[in-house]
Write a protein that holds these residues in place. Structure first.
Motif, PDB file in Angstrom:
ATOM      1  N   GLY A 117       0.790  -1.227   0.000  1.00  0.00           N
ATOM      2  CA  GLY A 117       0.000   0.000   0.000  1.00  0.00           C
ATOM      3  C   GLY A 117       0.819   1.274   0.000  1.00  0.00           C
ATOM      4  N   ARG A 118       1.574   1.521   1.058  1.00  0.00           N
ATOM      5  CA  ARG A 118       2.279   2.803   1.182  1.00  0.00           C
ATOM      6  C   ARG A 118       3.409   2.964   0.164  1.00  0.00           C
ATOM      7  N   SER A 120       3.435   1.786  -2.841  1.00  0.00           N
ATOM      8  CA  SER A 120       2.746   2.074  -4.100  1.00  0.00           C
ATOM      9  C   SER A 120       2.183   3.492  -4.107  1.00  0.00           C
ATOM     10  N   GLU A 121       1.670   3.939  -2.966  1.00  0.00           N
ATOM     11  CA  GLU A 121       1.152   5.299  -2.888  1.00  0.00           C
ATOM     12  C   GLU A 121       2.240   6.328  -3.187  1.00  0.00           C
ATOM     13  N   ARG A 122       3.428   6.145  -2.621  1.00  0.00           N
ATOM     14  CA  ARG A 122       4.523   7.084  -2.877  1.00  0.00           C
ATOM     15  C   ARG A 122       4.960   7.047  -4.331  1.00  0.00           C
ATOM     16  N   ARG A 125       2.311   8.697  -6.657  1.00  0.00           N
ATOM     17  CA  ARG A 125       2.321  10.152  -6.558  1.00  0.00           C
ATOM     18  C   ARG A 125       3.464  10.742  -7.380  1.00  0.00           C
ATOM     19  N   PRO A 130      -1.829  10.115  -8.400  1.00  0.00           N
ATOM     20  CA  PRO A 130      -1.998   9.965  -6.944  1.00  0.00           C
ATOM     21  C   PRO A 130      -3.168   9.070  -6.581  1.00  0.00           C
ATOM     22  N   VAL A 131      -2.882   8.057  -5.768  1.00  0.00           N
ATOM     23  CA  VAL A 131      -3.891   7.130  -5.251  1.00  0.00           C
ATOM     24  C   VAL A 131      -3.490   6.810  -3.812  1.00  0.00           C
ATOM     25  N   SER A 132      -4.443   6.789  -2.892  1.00  0.00           N
ATOM     26  CA  SER A 132      -4.122   6.509  -1.491  1.00  0.00           C
ATOM     27  C   SER A 132      -3.824   5.029  -1.293  1.00  0.00           C
ATOM     28  N   ASP A 133      -3.082   4.732  -0.223  1.00  0.00           N
ATOM     29  CA  ASP A 133      -2.736   3.340   0.064  1.00  0.00           C
ATOM     30  C   ASP A 133      -3.972   2.509   0.365  1.00  0.00           C
ATOM     31  N   THR A 135      -6.966   2.905  -0.883  1.00  0.00           N
ATOM     32  CA  THR A 135      -7.631   2.623  -2.159  1.00  0.00           C
ATOM     33  C   THR A 135      -6.896   1.536  -2.929  1.00  0.00           C
ATOM     34  N   ILE A 136      -5.581   1.577  -2.891  1.00  0.00           N
ATOM     35  CA  ILE A 136      -4.788   0.563  -3.598  1.00  0.00           C
ATOM     36  C   ILE A 136      -5.082  -0.821  -3.039  1.00  0.00           C
TER      37      ILE A 136
END
Length: 553
Positions: A117-118, A120-122, A125, A130-133, A135-136
């Motif tokens: 999650g995190r 992938s979020e970074r 972005r 941009p997608v939140s962890d 949501t992923i």
């Protein structure tokens, strides 16, 4: 800004405009063609109205892209259909109710599956998407839940089953791997025969079940997949054999050099008496071994004191006697042998009332229930069966808490010294060398094996059986298995006899382990990956998320 472009994000969509903004690009598309009713499949050409869908798409030049798609609402003219009005759908462009295009959603799933999650979020972005962890991970788990029943993951012919630790020693789960495709097919939240059997019932195509020696999964396979052949893992069979050898060698006492032994120190020590299933014989054997070990400790202590008083340093004493420096440092400061650490008795133990029990026993009160009532009135909080086990040795001629001074000392089997270092070879090391082929040994290991064989007939027999068993597992045919089991039972070594007995309890699976090519090696590798993912995700590693990340996309 009207723009003439031939590019289109999907068939049937026309690009109306592309406008750069401060934060993102905005692409406007519309659709003019007729579509089909999702309920009955009838094509409709009767437009009701239009609506606007806003979707995130792949980035352009590192900036986010927002697609404004103007789609139609249509009337269904099929009188038999329940839908009167339906919204236009573009399957190749975006899923119903989605907020991202299909190609962006696929990238989100791929990154979430591989990185989590995190991370992938970074990364997303930085890439302009941009997608939140949360949501992923939600997208990844949703994709895993809607996996079609007819997919390859749902059809398993050869299944590898093993457990994995949620929290080691407390809570465990189960992982199931398709050994033909080398892919995880499911992760179960617990380690129980019922849950695993239900999984097998839901997958009737399973023909082979590879497992370790645990009886839990054997029972699950028998109940859930009676048609499947069970295969015991060859690595676990050798591991069980090594552990059996280690337990047998653990009965050896620490070696005493000839200089420490007074009198006939060079005489060969006889072997321990054969084990017995009778409780009285086992208790007597344990008591004699305990007393003899105390005598060994006393001899070592006397030797340390003599060398220290003779002017030897602590380091010299440790080297001469083959002992650890810390032990020598502790013992040279004492005037007597230190006792082993023992836990003080509590009112839950019959030993707490030992003096009273001994007196009553001498008075002829030997009924357990009478003694139980008496010590319970005095504060005993243990169980009746605990007291009965405590008193059982007294009925075999040992009614005193003190050992009988007339009993002969039990002979001690001595551990072998390493020819290179002069230190005792531990049971763990000796067991590992016992099952290791000579071609894979270093010169030092080979020398240790030769020393062990020269000093112990038991080790020689167990190594011969170990090499035969290893060759049997690699032979591809089980015709020699029965002969090996007879040799193990006739060896006269308790550990080998016990191992042969456990093999006979799971004989069919062991036969299949010899003749079948399957093993649980791939399952163990997947467990290693699962534990890595679990630790990397910390508290978010629930069973649904672990399953989604372990199963292939």
């Amino acid at each position: 800004m009207k723009t003439s472009m031939t590019w289109s994000p999907a068939a049937g969509l026309n690009v109306v405009s592309v406008e750069p903004g401060e934060q993102a690009w905005t692409v406007t598309v519309d659709s003019q063609q007729s579509t089909f009713c999702p309920g009955c499949g009838t094509q409709s050409e009767s437009r009701h109205s239009t609506y606007l869908r806003t979707l995130r798409d792949l980035s352009a030049q590192g900036a986010p892209v927002v697609v404004n798609a103007r789609l139609g609402r249509w009337r269904c003219r099929n009188q038999q259909c329940d839908r009167r009005i339906f919204a236009e759908r573009v399957p190749g462009f975006a899923a119903p109710f989605a907020r991202r295009t299909a190609r962006l959603a696929e990238i989100v799933r791929l990154l979430g599956h591989s990185a989590g999650g995190r991370p992938s979020e970074r990364l997303m972005r930085r890439l302009g998407m941009p997608v939140s962890d949360t949501t992923i991970l939600a997208s990844l788990m949703k994709h895993a839940r809607v996996r079609p029943e007819g997919s390859a993951a749902a059809v398993v012919r050869v299944a590898g089953v093993d457990d994995w630790a949620w929290r080691k020693g407390h809570k465990y789960g189960t992982i199931i791997v398709d050994l033909e495709r080398r892919a995880v097919v499911d992760v179960l939240a617990d380690r129980s025969a019922a849950t695993t059997a239900n999984w097998f019932k839901d997958h009737p195509n399973v023909d082979v079940v590879s497992r370790d020696r645990a009886g839990l999964y054997a029972e699950a396979a028998r109940e859930g997949a009676p048609q499947a052949r069970q295969v015991a893992d060859r690595f676990h069979l050798m591991q069980n054999f090594r552990e059996t050898v280690e337990r047998q060698l653990s009965g050896y006492e620490a070696p005493i050099r000839d200089s420490r032994i007074s009198g006939g120190g060079n005489q060969a020590l006889p072997a321990l008496p054969a084990r017995s299933d009778r409780r009285s014989d086992a208790v007597a054997r344990t008591r004699l071994i305990r007393r003899d070990r105390q005598a060994v400790r006393q001899q070592i202590f006397n030797e340390i004191r003599a060398l220290f008083e003779g002017g030897n340093s602590i380091g010299e004493i440790a080297r001469k006697l083959g002992l650890g420096r810390r032990r020598v440092e502790r013992w040279v400061r004492r005037i007597d042998v230190p006792d082993h650490n023992t836990m003080a008795s509590t009112p839950s133990s019959p030993a707490y009332f030992g003096v009273l029990l001994e007196r009553r026993w001498a008075e002829g009160i030997t009924k357990v229930r009478h003694l139980f009532e008496e010590i319970r009135r005095r504060g005993y909080t243990g169980s009746f069966s605990h007291l009965a086990r405590f008193l059982a040795p007294w009925r075999s001629g040992a009614p005193s808490l003190d050992d009988d001074e007339q009993e002969a000392l039990a002979p001690v089997r001595v551990r072998t010294l390493d020819p290179m270092t002069g230190r005792a070879i531990s049971p763990l090391t000796a067991a590992a060398l016992c099952v290791k082929p000579r071609g894979q040994m270093t010169d030092r290991q080979a020398a240790s094996v030769d020393t062990l064989k020269a000093g112990s007939a038991e080790f020689t027999i167990m190594r011969r059986l170990a090499m035969q068993f290893r060759g049997l597992l690699r032979s591809g045919t089980a015709v020699r298995l029965d002969a090996w089991l007879r040799d193990a039972r006739a060896s006269g070594i308790y550990a080998m006899q016990r191992f042969a007995k456990t093999i006979r309890q799971d004989l069919e699976a062991v036969r299949n382990a010899v003749s079948e090519p399957w093993s649980n090696g791939q399952t163990e590798g997947q467990i290693n990956k699962l534990k890595t993912l679990k630790r990397a995700m910390y508290g978010r590693a629930g069973v649904d998320l672990l399953r989604a990340r372990m199963m292939p996309l």
